[in-house]
Design an enzyme around this catalytic site. Structure first.
Site, PDB file in Angstrom:
ATOM      1  N   ASP A  35      21.240  11.397  20.661  1.00  0.00           N
ATOM      2  CA  ASP A  35      22.441  11.969  21.303  1.00  0.00           C
ATOM      3  C   ASP A  35      22.217  12.420  22.740  1.00  0.00           C
ATOM      4  O   ASP A  35      23.070  12.191  23.595  1.00  0.00           O
ATOM      5  CB  ASP A  35      22.971  13.144  20.466  1.00  0.00           C
ATOM      6  CG  ASP A  35      23.546  12.674  19.137  1.00  0.00           C
ATOM      7  OD1 ASP A  35      23.794  11.461  18.989  1.00  0.00           O
ATOM      8  OD2 ASP A  35      23.751  13.516  18.239  1.00  0.00           O
ATOM      9  N   SER A  82      18.774  16.607  18.710  1.00  0.00           N
ATOM     10  CA  SER A  82      18.779  16.580  20.176  1.00  0.00           C
ATOM     11  C   SER A  82      20.000  17.255  20.778  1.00  0.00           C
ATOM     12  O   SER A  82      20.033  17.521  21.977  1.00  0.00           O
ATOM     13  CB  SER A  82      18.619  15.154  20.700  1.00  0.00           C
ATOM     14  OG  SER A  82      19.811  14.445  20.619  1.00  0.00           O
ATOM     15  N   SER A  83      20.997  17.570  19.960  1.00  0.00           N
ATOM     16  CA  SER A  83      22.138  18.346  20.477  1.00  0.00           C
ATOM     17  C   SER A  83      21.686  19.747  20.896  1.00  0.00           C
ATOM     18  O   SER A  83      22.384  20.424  21.653  1.00  0.00           O
ATOM     19  CB  SER A  83      23.224  18.504  19.405  1.00  0.00           C
ATOM     20  OG  SER A  83      23.433  17.297  18.758  1.00  0.00           O
ATOM     21  N   THR A  87      31.581   7.822  39.295  1.00  0.00           N
ATOM     22  CA  THR A  87      32.743   7.169  38.693  1.00  0.00           C
ATOM     23  C   THR A  87      32.798   7.365  37.177  1.00  0.00           C
ATOM     24  O   THR A  87      31.766   7.499  36.522  1.00  0.00           O
ATOM     25  CB  THR A  87      32.765   5.655  39.001  1.00  0.00           C
ATOM     26  OG1 THR A  87      33.858   5.056  38.322  1.00  0.00           O
ATOM     27  CG2 THR A  87      31.479   4.963  38.568  1.00  0.00           C
ATOM     28  N   GLN A  88      34.023   7.377  36.659  1.00  0.00           N
ATOM     29  CA  GLN A  88      34.215   7.426  35.209  1.00  0.00           C
ATOM     30  C   GLN A  88      33.892   6.081  34.563  1.00  0.00           C
ATOM     31  O   GLN A  88      33.724   5.995  33.352  1.00  0.00           O
ATOM     32  CB  GLN A  88      35.671   7.759  34.872  1.00  0.00           C
ATOM     33  CG  GLN A  88      36.082   9.133  35.271  1.00  0.00           C
ATOM     34  CD  GLN A  88      37.546   9.408  34.994  1.00  0.00           C
ATOM     35  OE1 GLN A  88      38.174   8.746  34.166  1.00  0.00           O
ATOM     36  NE2 GLN A  88      38.092  10.380  35.670  1.00  0.00           N
ATOM     37  N   THR A 133      17.315  11.779  14.322  1.00  0.00           N
ATOM     38  CA  THR A 133      17.549  11.007  13.102  1.00  0.00           C
ATOM     39  C   THR A 133      16.293  10.319  12.587  1.00  0.00           C
ATOM     40  O   THR A 133      16.074  10.217  11.384  1.00  0.00           O
ATOM     41  CB  THR A 133      18.643   9.939  13.368  1.00  0.00           C
ATOM     42  OG1 THR A 133      19.842  10.627  13.700  1.00  0.00           O
ATOM     43  CG2 THR A 133      18.889   9.065  12.164  1.00  0.00           C
TER      44      THR A 133
HETATM   45  N1  ASP Z   1      22.039  13.961  16.015  1.00  0.00           N
HETATM   46  C1  ASP Z   1      20.866  13.129  16.182  1.00  0.00           C
HETATM   47  C2  ASP Z   1      20.112  13.648  17.393  1.00  0.00           C
HETATM   48  O1  ASP Z   1      20.440  13.282  18.493  1.00  0.00           O
HETATM   49  C3  ASP Z   1      21.277  11.712  16.349  1.00  0.00           C
HETATM   50  C4  ASP Z   1      20.140  10.740  16.482  1.00  0.00           C
HETATM   51  O2  ASP Z   1      18.989  11.057  16.516  1.00  0.00           O
HETATM   52  O3  ASP Z   1      20.442   9.543  16.558  1.00  0.00           O
HETATM   53  O4  ASP Z   1      19.209  14.409  17.239  1.00  0.00           O
END
Ligand code: ASP
Length: 346
Positions: A93, A61-62, A280-281, A16
């Protein structure tokens, strides 16, 4: 030859912080690094030598994968002698996964590697990106009076808090205060001054050379328990061909159903050589399998404790250890010890 001017390498991966809204759809899309720098003229006011190394193209980052972690470790190793510290601009992320992975990959690290990003793009009026970036750079260049780095470890800096990277979790998709380190205190707080906590920061041995490891084996899964989880689901997960390790997210202090089929499935899986790590959760606290009978059954089935590890850290540590071809016994031993300050053993 390196002069005395503080020097920082800024590695821009995407996220972002560098995004811009598509005028037609309104969706945030990656933009180039020059755009990002244009919005932080303050960088020129640093008395530092700041160079940049952007990913081309930048990525959300996904889309981060072990090959990107290897690229990051490679960039750091290649430029290690030329800079006092490194700042990685990264999407929020999966930042905690990358920080965890790098903490294992960069053996003998004696310089700061600070990951940061933002919740709002740097080009927007209320962005949190500028503060995060500027302070991260200052931390990456900070030195003790003897010339050693103040923070010689992989950290996440976000919204005034410096946290050990492999202890950090993203906890908020909306607030600027998006990360927490639940099981380890923050390493520094940024207010008028940056107040470091030297007793909590890892000590580095600057005489040892940096070793950048790059191998991972992704034959792992995270299995979260819930009341009513079905035998056929657990059985099928544990029989995925080639599966080598499981992060088992259990209840409370490491408890799980006592049903005969459940314990049997876990036992058979560990006998087949699959490493099962209990975490742990709960967001805070750790696993104590000896505490309740339910936890004892897991121990008897060969499940090992992940202590107070975050899920991000447990899964990257397993991928890292598996990638280095260690035996089942060696992996179990290393999961049982702290390699980079990632777990607290009571
Ligand atoms: N979707 C973005 C990422 O992780 C979210 C962020 O940067 O906050 O790349």
């Amino acid at each position: 030859m390196k002069d005395a001017t503080p020097s920082v390498l800024l590695i821009y991966t995407g996220g972002t912080i560098g995004m811009i809204a598509n005028p037609e759809t309104g969706a945030l899309e990656n933009f180039n690094f020059a755009h990002l720098l244009k919005h932080v003229p303050e960088l020129k006011r640093f008395n530092y030598r700041i160079s940049s190394h952007p990913f081309d193209p930048p990525i959300d980052s996904s889309d981060m994968e072990p090959l990107h972690w290897a690229r990051l470790a490679g960039i750091i190793a290649e430029h290690y002698e030329m800079y006092d510290g490194f700042v990685i601009l990264h999407g929020t992320d999966t930042m905690a996964y990358t920080a965890s992975a790098l903490s294992f990959m960069l053996e003998n690290l004696s310089k700061p590697v600070i990951l940061t990003g933002s919740q709002l793009p740097i080009g927007t009026l209320r962005t949190d990106g500028k503060e995060n970036l500027i302070t991260a750079i200052e931390i990456a260049a900070a030195k003790n009076s003897d010339g050693t780095a103040t923070v010689p470890e992989v950290c996440i800096f976000f919204e005034n808090h410096l946290m050990r990277g492999n202890r950090t979790t993203k906890i908020n998709a909306e607030n600027f205060n998006a990360f927490r380190s639940f099981n380890y205190p923050v390493l520094a707080k940024a207010g008028i001054h940056i107040k470091y906590e030297p007793n909590l920061i890892r000590k580095a041995d600057g005489k040892k050379p940096l070793i950048a490891h790059r191998l991972f084996d992704t034959s792992v899964v995270i299995l979260t328990l819930f009341p009513g989880i079905e035998e056929r689901i657990v059985t099928s997960v544990l029989h995925v061909p080639g599966l080598k390790a499981v992060v088992l997210k259990t209840f409370g202090s490491g408890n799980a159903p006592q049903k005969e089929w459940f314990i049997r499935q876990l036992k058979e899986a560990t006998e087949r050589g699959i490493v099962i790590v209990n975490i742990t959760q709960c967001t805070s606290g750790g696993v104590e399998m000896e505490r309740y009978e339910t936890g004892m059954h897991l121990l008897e089935a060969g499940v090992i404790s992940g202590y107070d590890s975050t899920p991000e850290c447990a899964v990257t540590k397993l991928m890292f250890l598996l990638g280095h071809g260690l035996t089942n016994k060696e992996i179990r031993q290393k999961m049982n010890s702290s390699l980079a300050g990632e777990i607290t053993k009571r």
